[in-house]
Design an enzyme around this catalytic site. Structure first.
Site, PDB file in Angstrom:
ATOM      1  N   GLY A 298     -79.311  14.052  19.818  1.00 36.12           N
ATOM      2  CA  GLY A 298     -78.561  14.132  20.607  1.00 36.12           C
ATOM      3  C   GLY A 298     -76.464  14.475  20.493  1.00 36.12           C
ATOM      4  N   MET A 300     -72.495  12.810  19.549  1.00 35.37           N
ATOM      5  CA  MET A 300     -71.432  11.676  19.488  1.00 35.37           C
ATOM      6  C   MET A 300     -69.716  12.271  19.546  1.00 35.37           C
ATOM      7  SD  MET A 300     -70.937   8.301  18.397  1.00 35.37           S
ATOM      8  CE  MET A 300     -69.626   7.499  18.575  1.00 35.37           C
ATOM      9  N   ASN A 302     -66.963  11.173  18.390  1.00 35.01           N
ATOM     10  CA  ASN A 302     -65.824  10.705  16.942  1.00 35.01           C
ATOM     11  C   ASN A 302     -64.501  11.747  17.360  1.00 35.01           C
ATOM     12  OD1 ASN A 302     -68.315  10.173  15.540  1.00 35.01           O
ATOM     13  ND2 ASN A 302     -68.693  12.304  15.327  1.00 35.01           N
ATOM     14  N   HIS A 334     -69.408  15.186  28.743  1.00 31.48           N
ATOM     15  CA  HIS A 334     -69.943  13.585  28.267  1.00 31.48           C
ATOM     16  C   HIS A 334     -68.936  13.259  27.720  1.00 31.48           C
ATOM     17  CE1 HIS A 334     -72.067  10.039  28.528  1.00 31.48           C
ATOM     18  NE2 HIS A 334     -72.107  10.243  26.876  1.00 31.48           N
ATOM     19  N   GLU A 335     -68.861  13.878  25.797  1.00 29.96           N
ATOM     20  CA  GLU A 335     -67.953  13.876  24.689  1.00 29.96           C
ATOM     21  C   GLU A 335     -67.101  13.321  25.342  1.00 29.96           C
ATOM     22  OE1 GLU A 335     -70.065  12.097  23.485  1.00 29.96           O
ATOM     23  OE2 GLU A 335     -71.748  12.728  23.834  1.00 29.96           O
ATOM     24  N   HIS A 338     -65.541  10.549  26.971  1.00 29.26           N
ATOM     25  CA  HIS A 338     -65.290  10.020  25.612  1.00 29.26           C
ATOM     26  C   HIS A 338     -64.297   9.996  25.070  1.00 29.26           C
ATOM     27  CE1 HIS A 338     -68.852   7.785  26.531  1.00 29.26           C
ATOM     28  NE2 HIS A 338     -69.620   8.536  25.673  1.00 29.26           N
ATOM     29  N   GLU A 357     -70.041   4.011  28.420  1.00 35.01           N
ATOM     30  CA  GLU A 357     -71.109   5.491  28.937  1.00 35.01           C
ATOM     31  C   GLU A 357     -71.642   5.170  30.730  1.00 35.01           C
ATOM     32  OE1 GLU A 357     -72.244   7.020  26.580  1.00 35.01           O
ATOM     33  OE2 GLU A 357     -71.259   6.234  24.820  1.00 35.01           O
TER      34      GLU A 357
HETATM   35 ZN   LIG Z   1     -71.936   8.446  25.636  1.00 30.07          ZN
END
Ligand SMILES: [Zn+2]
Length: 883
Positions: A298, A300, A302, A334-335, A338, A357
Site C-alpha cells: 500500500g 505510508m 511519512n 489519501h496520503e 494525512h 484513517e
Molecule cells: Zn491512511
C-alpha cells in the site's frame, strides 16, 4: 496508511474484544490523560539520529534530549531487536553517568537504570550507541530486492526503506514509540557516494568521507510522532515540480521517472485544494513521494516523504489501465490528506485511529469526486462502505472508538471500521450539518490542534461550536457503539397519499444475541417525482407522507451508514421501478437486499429477482456489486451439479451486458465501459463461459504480435491462469520472473493463484516456500491461493502440513493472519472449529482474535448455505438455458 487492496482481505481485521459496547465518555486531549504503556514522567523533545547501514545490520547513534519531570529510578522507552553498546546520560550542567540497559523483548521496551541514586528532575541528553537489523519485512528499516532492466539485461538491485506505523520505529531507534510523544528529529545517514537518500526533511549538508562514502544530514523536523519518521536509500531517478511554493519530488527506481507524471499532476491539484480546504498551508517546505519497487503493498504517509508501492503510484497511459489511474488518484489524495489529518494533528492514541484513517478516506473520496467528474466516484465509495457494513454487523466488530491495550491490537485497528465506517460517519455528518458548517468546524479543529494531538471529543467540540448543535448527543452512538441500524420502511396508501413509517433496530449477521442498540439516524426519503423528506429517526417510529402512492426510496443519495428493509409492497414497487432509480439508489437497493439475504431476513430469490430485472444496466459498479454477490452464493454449493447450474446461470446473465461492451475499445466510449469490460471478462471466465475462456487464451497466445490491451490485461491473465496447463504455468512463471515492476509481477501472481489444476497449484505452493519472492509476498500468495482458485481444502492441507515453514517466513504480526486467511474460503461450520483448534495448537493467544473473526465469517457462510443453497440452485436451473 493505505493498506493494499490485496491485503484488505488480509487485514479485514479487528476488534478490541468480543465484548459489547461500552460508552467511553472520552475526555478532550491532554498529554497526561492519554492512554499508552510508557510512563509519562520522562518526555523526549528532540532526537538526533545517525544511521550507518551495512548489508544485514546497521550501526547507529541516538542523542535524545529528554525532560525528567520527577525523580525516577530508571528511564523506560521502546526498543525492539536493538543491541546497545553504550548508554550515557548527561545533565544540562555537564555531569555524566552510565546507564545499564535491561531489555524486555515481549513488551519491546528497555529500562535504563543509573548505578545508584534516582535520576533527579531536569533536562538531560541521552546518548546511545547501538546497532540493529535490516529486515526483509516492511517493519522498521528493511531491504527491498528488485529487478532492473539495463542494456546488458535484467540486473538485481537493492533499496533500503522504512515503514514505522504503528509500532516499528523502535526497530530503527530507541524511542518513546507512542503517538503522543511528539519530538523534533534530525537524521543523518552514511551511504555510498552515488546513492540517493530521502527523509522527512530536506538535506541540510552532504559531506564526502575518505572511505568513499558520504554523510547526508537532514534539517531539523517539526515536532512529530515517531511512526512518521522515514529514510530511503537507493539508486533513484527523480521528477521535480512545485505547487504553492512547496517543492514536490517523486523518486522512482532508475528508468521509471516518466511514469510518475500522472501522480505529480494529481499531487499538484490535491495539495493546492487541501491548502485551501483546511485553511492551513502544508507546513513543510518540501513534499517528496517515493515509488518503492517492492515492500508493503500500500502506502505510508511519512511526513514530507510519503512511500508507495510503485504499483500504486506509477502510471503509463500506454501500459496501464484506467482502473490503475483511478487507484493512484485515490491513494495520493489519501496520503496527502494525512499530512493534515495524522501528521499535523495526530490522534492521541491508537484508540482514535479513525481520526487519521476515517478522515483520510473521506477526504480521498471528496477530492477524487471534485476533480474527476466522469469517474462515478460516489458509487465506488459506496462499495467501500459495504466493506465496513459487512464486518460491522458481525459478532467480531468493535466501535470506531475502541480500546487498544497492546501492540497487536494497534495493528488490528487498521480495518474497515477505522477506514470505511469512519469515512461514512464523517460523510453523514457533513451532509447533515452542511458542507460549509462542517468545514468551519474542521478548520477550527486543525487550527487548535496543529503540531499537537487530539481525541474524538476535540472534533465534537469544534463541530458543536461551528454548528451550534449538541454534536456528541447527535453522533456519539455512531462512534462509541459497535454496529449500525437497519431502518425498516413500511408504506400504506391512504386517501391517495403514501404514509411511510420508519423504525430502526440493530442490523445483525449471524449474531442473534447482540445487544439491542439505537442511533440517531438521519434518513432522506424520496419519491419518483423528486419530493424529498429529511427525518431524524430516534427510538420511536417516525411517519412521513408523500402525495400519490408511488415507490419511496429511503437513504436516497446514499448519505447514510445503515441498511434499509422495505416491506413487501414497497419492495415490489421499487423493483418494478428499478431502471428509473438513480444509480446510487439502485446500488444501495441491491446491496441492502443482498445483506438481508445474508442475515436471513429475505430469501435469495428476492435478490436474484432484482438482478434479473437489471435489464440494460450499464454501470460497472452496479455490476461489480452483482458479480461479488453472485460469487458469494456460487461458493456455497457442495454438489458439482448445483455449482455447475449456478455458473451457467451467472454466465448467461453476464453475457447480456458483455455483448454490448464487446472485447475491444471503441472510439469515444465512456471510461465506465472500459472498466465494465474488464470486470465482465474476469467474471465470465470464472463462471467458465466457453467463448470468453477461448478468446482470452487466444489473445494471450497471440500477445507477441498483438500486445494485450492494458484495460483488460489483468482479467485476461486471470482467465488464462484459471485454466492453465503445465506449459501455460511455465509461461506465466517466466513472466512473473522477468517482471521489472510491481504491477506486472502482481498481475501475474494473481493469475497463478487462480489455477485450478491441483498438481500445478502444489508446484506453486512449493515455490512460495523457496526464496523466489520476498517473504511477506510469498506468505500472502500462499494463504490466498486456496480461495482464489476454489481449492480451499488443498491450500489448507498444505499450509497446515508446512506450518513451521510458513510461519518462519511471516513477519511477527503477519503470523496472526496465516491460518485465518487460508481458511476463509471454507463455508462449513466444522471448518471454523478446525481453524480455532489449529490456532490454539500452534500459536499463542494474540492470534485468537483474527482466527475468531475468520471463523465467524465461515459460520455466516455456513448458515446462508443451509438456508439458501438449494433455493439458489433451483432458481439458477429455472432461469438458465441448459448448456
Ligand atoms: Zn491512511
Amino acid at each position: 496508511m493505505r493498506i493494499a487492496l490485496r491485503s484488505l482481505i488480509l487485514l479485514a481485521a479487528s476488534a478490541a474484544a468480543l465484548c459489547a459496547a461500552h460508552a467511553l465518555a472520552e475526555p478532550r486531549f491532554s498529554f497526561a490523560n492519554t492512554p499508552g504503556k510508557l510512563p509519562k514522567d520522562v518526555v523526549p523533545s528532540h532526537y538526533a539520529l545517525r544511521i550507518v547501514p551495512g548489508t544485514d545490520r546497521f550501526e547507529a547513534q541516538a542523542a535524545i534530549d529528554i525532560d525528567v519531570k520527577r525523580p525516577v529510578h530508571a528511564i523506560v522507552l521502546n526498543a525492539s531487536e536493538l543491541s546497545f553498546k553504550s548508554v550515557r546520560l548527561r545533565a544540562a550542567e555537564g555531569n555524566e553517568q552510565i546507564l545499564a540497559p535491561t531489555f524486555d523483548p515481549k513488551q519491546e521496551t528497555v529500562r535504563l537504570a543509573p548505578p545508584r541514586a534516582p535520576i533527579a528532575p531536569g533536562s538531560y541528553r541521552l546518548d546511545i550507541e547501538y546497532s540493529g537489523q535490516i529486515g526483509r519485512h516492511p517493519q522498521g528499516l528493511y531491504r527491498i530486492e528488485y529487478r532492473q532492466r539495463e542494456p546488458q539485461g535484467v540486473v538485481e538491485k537493492t533499496m533500503l526503506a522504512t515503514h514505522m506505523e504503528p509500532v516499528s520505529a523502535r526497530k530503527l531507534f530507541p524511542c518513546w514509540d507512542e503517538p503522543v510523544f511528539r519530538a523534533s528529529f534530525e537524521l543523518a545517514a552514511v551511504v555510498d557516494q552515488p546513492l540517493t537518500v530521502v527523509s522527512n526533511m530536506p538535506q541540510s549538508r552532504v559531506e564526502p568521507r575518505p572511505d568513499g562514502k558520504k554523510e547526508v544530514r537532514f534539517a531539523r523536523s517539526v515536532p512529530m510522532s515517531t511512526y512518521l519518521v522515514a529514510l530511503f536509500v537507493g539508486e533513484m531517478d527523480v521528477l521535480a515540480d512545485e505547487v504553492d511554493g512547496i517543492r514536490l519530488r517523486i523518486y522512482t527506481a532508475k528508468g521509471k521517472r516518466e511514469r510518475a507524471r500522472y501522480a505529480m499532476e494529481s499531487t499538484k491539484q490535491i495539495v493546492h485544494y487541501y491548502n485551501g480546504y483546511f485553511g492551513e498551508r502544508y507546513p513543510l517546505e518540501k513534499l517528496d513521494q517515493i515509488a518503492l519497487p517492492g515492500g508493503s503493498g500500500g502506502a505510508m504517509e511519512n511526513w514530507g516523504a510519503i512511500a508507495y508501492n510503485e504499483g500504486r503510484l506509477l502510471y503509463s497511459p500506454r501500459a496501464d489501465s484506467l482502473r490503475q489511474q483511478q487507484q493512484i488518484y485515490g491513494i495520493v489524495a489519501h496520503e496527502i490528506a494525512h499530512q493534515w489529518f495524522g501528521n499535523l494533528v495526530t490522534m492521541a492514541w491508537w484508540d482514535n485511529l479513525w481520526l487519521n484513517e476515517g478522515f483520510a478516506t473521506w477526504m480521498e473520496s471528496k477530492a477524487t469526486e471534485r476533480f474527476n467528474s466522469t469517474w462515478d466516484t460516489r458509487l465506488r465509495y459506496s462499495l467501500v462502505k459495504d466493506w465496513a457494513l459487512g464486518e460491522d454487523a458481525r459478532r467480531t466488530t468493535h466501535p470506531i472508538q475502541t480500546r487498544v491495550d497492546n501492540d497487536f491490537r494497534a495493528m488490528e485497528v487498521f480495518d474497515s471500521i477505522s477506514y470505511a465506517k469512519g469515512a461514512a460517519v464523517l460523510r453523514m455528518m457533513e451532509s447533515y450539518l452542511g458542507e460549509d458548517v462542517f468545514r468551519t468546524g474542521v478548520q477550527a479543529y486543525v487550527r487548535a490542534h496543529r503540531l499537537s494531538n487530539a481525541t474524538t471529543a476535540d472534533l465534537w467540540h469544534h463541530l458543536s461550536q461551528a454548528s451550534g448543535q449538541d454534536i456528541p448527543r447527535l453522533v456519539s452512538a455512531w462512534t462509541e457503539q459497535p454496529g449500525y441500524p437497519l431502518v425498516r420502511v413500511s408504506q400504506r396508501c391512504e386517501r391517495g397519499e403514501a404514509v411511510v413509517t420508519l423504525t430502526q433496530e440493530r442490523f445483525k449477521l449471524n449474531d442473534p444475541d447482540a445487544p439491542a442498540l439505537a442511533w440517531n439516524v438521519p434518513v432522506i426519503l424520496a419519491d419518483a417525482a423528486g419530493t424529498r423528506r429529511a427525518l431524524l429517526v430516534e427510538r420511536d417510529a417516525r411517519v412521513a407522507r408523500f402525495p400519490g402512492c408511488g415507490a419511496i426510496v429511503a437513504n436516497a443519495g446514499d448519505g447514510g451508514y445503515y441498511r434499509v428493509e422495505y416491506d413487501d409492497a414497497g419492495f415490489r414497487q421499487l423493483n418494478a421501478d428499478l431502471k428509473n432509480l438513480a444509480p446510487l439508489d439502485r446500488l444501495r437497493l441491491l446491496s441492502d437486499t443482498f445483506a438481508l439475504v445474508q442475515a436471513g431476513r429475505a430469501d435469495v430469490t428476492r435478490y436474484l429477482a432484482l438482478v434479473g430485472n437489471l435489464g440494460e444496466e450499464a454501470d460497472r459498479t452496479i455490476w461489480d456489486q452483482v458479480v461479488g454477490s453472485l460469487r458469494f452464493f456460487g461458493d456455497l454449493f457442495d454438489k458439482v451439479e448445483e455449482s455447475g447450474a449456478f455458473d451457467r446461470f451467472v454466465a448467461q446473465l453476464l453475457q447480456k451486458p458483455f455483448s454490448r461492451v464487446g472485447w475491444d475499445r471503441r472510439p469515444g466510449e465512456s471510461s465506465d465501459t472500459q472498466l465494465l469490460r474488464r470486470s465482465l471478462i474476469d467474471a465470465l471466465g470464472r463462471a467458465g463461459d466457453k467463448a470468453v475462456v477461448e478468446e482470452a487464451q487466444a489473445r494471450f497466445a497471440a500477445r507477441a504480435d498483438k500486445p494485450l490491451d492494458a484495460s483488460i490485461r489483468s482479467a485476461v491473465l486471470n482467465v488464462v491462469g484459471r485454466y492453465a496447463d503445465e506449459p501455460t504455468y511455465r509461461t506465466l512463471l517466466r513472466r512473473m520472473r522477468n517482471a521489472t515492476d510491481e504491477n506486472a509481477k502482481w498481475e501475474t501472481l494473481s493469475a497463478l493463484r487462480r489455477m485450478q489444476d491441483p498438481g500445478l497449484l502444489r508446484q506453486l505452493m512449493e515455490l512460495m516456500l523457496t526464496d523466489e519472492l520476498p517473504p511477506s509476498d510469498a506468505v500472502f500468495n500462499l494463504t490466498q491461493l486456496g480461495e482464489d482458485s476454489g481449492q480451499v481444502e488443498l491450500g489448507w492441507r498444505f499450509v497446515l502440513a508446512r506450518l513451521p515453514d510458513v510461519l518462519a517466513k511471516a513477519s511477527e504480526r503477519g503470523r496472526l493472519y496465516v491460518l485465518p486467511n487460508t481458511a476463509r474460503g471454507f463455508s462449513d461450520a466444522a471448518r471454523a472449529d478446525e481453524l480455532l483448534a489449529a490456532t490454539r495448537a500452534h500459536l499463542d493467544a494474540t492470534a485468537l482474535y483474527q482466527a475468531e473473526k475468520a471463523a465467524d465469517w465461515i459460520r455466516l457462510k455456513a448458515a446462508v448455505k443451509q438456508r439458501e443453497a438449494a433455493r439458489a440452485a433451483a432458481w439458477a436451473r429455472a432461469h438458465s438455458r441448459q448448456g
